[in-house]
Motif scaffolding. Structure first.
Motif, mmCIF file in Angstrom:
data_model
loop_
_atom_site.group_PDB
_atom_site.id
_atom_site.type_symbol
_atom_site.label_atom_id
_atom_site.label_comp_id
_atom_site.label_asym_id
_atom_site.label_seq_id
_atom_site.Cartn_x
_atom_site.Cartn_y
_atom_site.Cartn_z
ATOM 1 N N SER A 161 10.930 4.176 -4.861
ATOM 2 C CA SER A 161 12.055 3.071 -5.347
ATOM 3 C C SER A 161 12.195 2.123 -4.194
ATOM 4 C CB SER A 161 13.171 3.876 -5.521
ATOM 5 O OG SER A 161 12.782 4.805 -6.707
ATOM 6 N N TYR A 162 12.126 2.340 -2.832
ATOM 7 C CA TYR A 162 12.431 1.517 -1.955
ATOM 8 C C TYR A 162 11.487 0.723 -1.332
ATOM 9 C CZ TYR A 162 13.800 -0.219 2.812
ATOM 10 O OH TYR A 162 13.975 -1.289 3.936
ATOM 11 N N SER A 163 10.527 1.394 -0.822
ATOM 12 C CA SER A 163 9.113 0.537 -0.345
ATOM 13 C C SER A 163 8.267 0.103 -1.541
ATOM 14 C CB SER A 163 8.452 1.630 0.454
ATOM 15 O OG SER A 163 7.805 2.574 0.028
ATOM 16 N N ARG A 164 8.279 0.620 -2.869
ATOM 17 C CA ARG A 164 7.461 0.594 -3.808
ATOM 18 C C ARG A 164 6.003 0.772 -3.433
ATOM 19 N NH1 ARG A 164 10.012 -5.460 -5.431
ATOM 20 N NH2 ARG A 164 12.112 -4.697 -5.460
ATOM 21 N N ALA A 165 5.808 1.732 -2.479
ATOM 22 C CA ALA A 165 4.441 2.451 -2.241
ATOM 23 C C ALA A 165 4.102 3.153 -3.585
ATOM 24 C CB ALA A 165 4.462 3.047 -1.101
ATOM 25 N N PHE A 166 3.163 3.252 -4.406
ATOM 26 C CA PHE A 166 2.829 3.833 -5.601
ATOM 27 C C PHE A 166 1.237 4.867 -5.050
ATOM 28 C CE2 PHE A 166 1.056 -0.484 -5.576
ATOM 29 C CZ PHE A 166 -0.411 -0.078 -5.957
ATOM 30 N N LYS A 279 -3.995 2.816 -1.332
ATOM 31 C CA LYS A 279 -3.446 2.646 0.093
ATOM 32 C C LYS A 279 -3.922 0.848 0.267
ATOM 33 C CE LYS A 279 -3.893 7.261 1.499
ATOM 34 N NZ LYS A 279 -4.566 8.442 2.330
ATOM 35 N N ALA A 280 -5.225 0.670 -0.332
ATOM 36 C CA ALA A 280 -5.513 -0.611 0.063
ATOM 37 C C ALA A 280 -4.675 -1.797 -0.564
ATOM 38 C CB ALA A 280 -7.007 -1.024 -0.201
ATOM 39 N N LEU A 281 -4.165 -1.372 -1.554
ATOM 40 C CA LEU A 281 -3.289 -2.506 -2.449
ATOM 41 C C LEU A 281 -1.793 -2.517 -1.753
ATOM 42 C CD1 LEU A 281 -4.007 -1.590 -6.023
ATOM 43 C CD2 LEU A 281 -4.626 -3.705 -4.860
ATOM 44 N N TRP A 282 -1.451 -1.581 -0.912
ATOM 45 C CA TRP A 282 -0.119 -1.433 -0.185
ATOM 46 C C TRP A 282 -0.204 -2.645 0.830
ATOM 47 C CZ3 TRP A 282 0.665 4.342 1.543
ATOM 48 C CH2 TRP A 282 1.038 5.026 0.288
ATOM 49 N N GLN A 283 -1.431 -2.945 1.424
ATOM 50 C CA GLN A 283 -1.522 -3.801 2.514
ATOM 51 C C GLN A 283 -1.392 -5.334 1.693
ATOM 52 O OE1 GLN A 283 -1.573 -2.858 5.644
ATOM 53 N NE2 GLN A 283 -1.948 -0.903 5.427
ATOM 54 N N ASP A 284 -2.019 -5.289 0.523
ATOM 55 C CA ASP A 284 -2.234 -6.568 -0.183
ATOM 56 C C ASP A 284 -0.943 -7.163 -0.875
ATOM 57 O OD1 ASP A 284 -4.740 -6.337 0.955
ATOM 58 O OD2 ASP A 284 -5.462 -5.817 -0.801
ATOM 59 N N ILE A 285 -0.131 -6.271 -1.461
ATOM 60 C CA ILE A 285 0.803 -6.586 -2.133
ATOM 61 C C ILE A 285 2.151 -6.891 -1.411
ATOM 62 C CG2 ILE A 285 2.275 -5.858 -4.166
ATOM 63 C CD1 ILE A 285 0.227 -4.112 -5.018
ATOM 64 N N PRO A 286 2.923 -8.018 -1.454
ATOM 65 C CA PRO A 286 4.105 -8.414 -0.817
ATOM 66 C C PRO A 286 5.214 -7.485 -1.530
ATOM 67 C CG PRO A 286 3.495 -10.151 -2.143
ATOM 68 C CD PRO A 286 2.280 -9.330 -2.362
ATOM 69 N N HIS A 287 6.065 -7.092 -0.552
ATOM 70 C CA HIS A 287 7.392 -6.253 -1.011
ATOM 71 C C HIS A 287 8.032 -7.156 -2.244
ATOM 72 C CE1 HIS A 287 11.016 -4.026 -0.975
ATOM 73 N NE2 HIS A 287 10.322 -3.011 -0.881
ATOM 74 N N GLY A 288 8.540 -8.344 -1.654
ATOM 75 C CA GLY A 288 9.411 -8.959 -2.614
ATOM 76 C C GLY A 288 10.718 -9.238 -2.253
ATOM 77 N N ILE A 289 11.274 -8.135 -1.673
ATOM 78 C CA ILE A 289 12.754 -8.238 -1.067
ATOM 79 C C ILE A 289 12.875 -8.021 0.466
ATOM 80 C CG2 ILE A 289 14.983 -7.025 -1.181
ATOM 81 C CD1 ILE A 289 14.261 -6.174 -4.016
#
Length: 510
Positions: A161-166, A279-289
């Motif tokens: 919920s905090y980092s939005r890592a999925f 894991k690769a998408l974690w690097q590409d997606i901006p957190h937003g907050i």
């Protein structure tokens, strides 16, 4: 009636393209007065004055309003349709059309929803989570091509919920053992365990939904929660916004992971690809907050997660009874069990990809689990020929046509075909097969292969080779070179006439 699109075209033709009113009227089929009226009034949006007309529905408005308000409080499956409401009004004397009732119902519902928004119902407060505080979980259904077959999958979604890592993992079924396995892999990939888990009221976790927050939670699910030391929290029914992050992740994953449809040889290969892709998408997606990407926020959060420890042993146990043919039935398939437990109760411990058969505190056997999505066929039977050795030792004749022994290694089958040609060959073959109960099967198989290659496939020769392999003795006798003093000067000649000379003419009395 002039629609908005046509009015926009008239204005563009006149003010931008400088067409005359006559030309516009010719192109549109409208009168010049109508075109001139809208251009002179400088109207951007057409406005029409609806005359006050009495409606056949007016005497029934109060009754219909009560019905619509009552239907809004019912579940989707219990709600009556507008067609049913129209039929009820007709039974009360209404002779108007269905379309009039449907139009009134649409307008009433729109007004009802606006009132709900103004009263605060349907209005949500943005949520904020601390690092390591919570994760959200949900299931979805998606498709992949596995070994050339388009396969329907049950997909587990986790999101911090905090980092939005999925994290996403696919299964063929949505069952308890799949849920437990998904948690093991998720906590491994996410680097630890948050303090809370937020779920909907899924069948794999909640046995019964009570009033408010009262839940009867599945005992095995509670065991997993206790093992990982996090708190399980369940949403209100039909309140998906309470875990909105993972709900959005389900939607986003369909574009990021499942379009185009992935193709792999096995389900394990698909899950390996999904893990690497997440894991690769974690690097590409901006957190937003938070500043940076999801990966940057995850690197900050991982220090706040609880250590995972050892994985949860997430099996589901069922009691089974072994059949007289040494088989247990599971999910329309049959699997063999050692013959000593025929007609006896056993326990089956089910995992996502395998299961164990346990009895009297000992592990009897292990099988790879077969999951068939189609229920058209009769199911499959999986034999282990070693489980039937105790039976054929008492009944060696069963070896000849025994179905389990069709799956023996090729060398054993070749030996069987050779031995069964002679009387008593079935018993000799059983005695050779029984060697695997006391010796390494690969060593026995090597001895049989060597005996076949030498052209002497007998029990005695196989035992000789087996003991030489076990003891480490040479399998062939090396040539012996005699000393010079022991060598013959003249080689003896074979002459049978010398024996005739020894006989002479005398005959010995018998």
């Amino acid at each position: 009636m002039l629609d908005m699109a046509l009015l926009s075209v008239i204005r563009r033709w006149h003010y931008r393209d400088h067409l005359s009113i006559r030309e516009i009227a010719k192109r549109t089929g409208l009168s010049r007065n109508t075109v001139r009226k809208y251009l002179r009034s400088d109207t951007v949006e057409p406005q029409f004055k609806v005359p006050e007309r009495p409606s056949k529905l007016d005497p029934f408005v109060d009754r219909l309003t009560v019905w619509l308000r009552r239907e809004m409080g019912r579940s989707r499956k219990q709600k009556r349709t507008i067609k049913q409401l129209h039929a009820d009004l007709v039974s009360l004397g209404f002779d108007g059309s269905y379309g009039r009732v449907a139009a009134f119902a649409r307008a009433w519902r729109d007004d009802y929803r606006r009132q709900q928004q103004m009263s605060g119902k349907g209005t949500f407060v943005p949520l904020s989570f601390a690092p390591g505080e919570a994760f959200q979980f949900d299931w979805s259904e998606d498709w992949a091509i596995i070994d050339g077959v388009r396969t329907k999958l049950q997909v587990a979604h986790f999101k911090l919920s905090y980092s939005r890592a999925f994290f996403v993992r696919a299964y063929l079924l949505q069952t308890h053992e799949m849920l437990f396995d998904a948690h093991n892999h998720a906590f491994r990939v996410l680097g630890g365990v948050p303090r809370r888990g937020i779920y909907d009221n899924m069948r794999t976790a909640v046995d019964k939904v009570g009033r408010g927050k009262d839940r009867t939670v599945n005992a095995r699910f509670l065991t997993m929660v206790s093992h990982y030391l996090f708190e399980a929290e369940f949403c209100n029914p039909a309140a998906g916004w309470e875990k909105g992050q993972v709900e959005k992740n389900v939607q986003d994953a369909r574009h990021r992971l499942w379009q185009p449809v992935p193709q792999t040889e096995t389900l394990d290969a698909l899950n390996s690809w999904l893990e690497d892709r997440c894991k690769a998408l974690w690097q590409d997606i901006p957190h937003g907050i938070e500043p940076g990407s999801v990966a940057d926020a995850w690197a900050e959060e991982v220090a706040s997660l609880m250590p995972m420890g050892r994985p949860f042993d997430g099996f589901v146990e069922y009691g089974k009874r072994v059949s007289p043919t040494c088989l247990v039935h599971l999910e329309r398939n049959r699997y063999s069990v050692p013959a000593s437990f025929a007609n006896r109760p056993v326990s089956v411990r089910l995992y996502p990809d395998r299961f164990l058969v346990v009895a009297e505190g000992q592990l009897l056997c292990e099988h790879q689990r077969i999951i068939e999505r189609s229920h058209d066929g009769p199911g499959r039977t999986v034999y282990d020929w070693r489980h039937y050795l105790a039976v054929v030792q008492r009944k060696p004749g069963a070896l000849r046509n025994g179905a389990p022994f069709l799956e023996m290694p090729d060398a054993f089958q070749r030996l069987q075909r050779h031995l069964l040609r002679a009387p008593g060959g079935d018993r000799e073959m059983v005695e050779i097969l029984a060697l695997v109960l006391h010796h390494d099967e690969q060593v026995v198989l090597r001895a049989v292969t060597m005996a076949l290659e030498s052209g002497v496939p007998t029990k005695t020769h196989i035992l000789n080779l087996l003991h030489r392999l076990i003891d480490g003795k040479p399998l062939t006798t090396p040539p012996i070179t005699a000393p010079q003093a022991l060598r013959l000067v003249s080689e003896p000649l074979a002459n049978v006439e010398r024996y005739d000379a020894l006989r002479g003419e005398n005959r010995h009395a018998s």
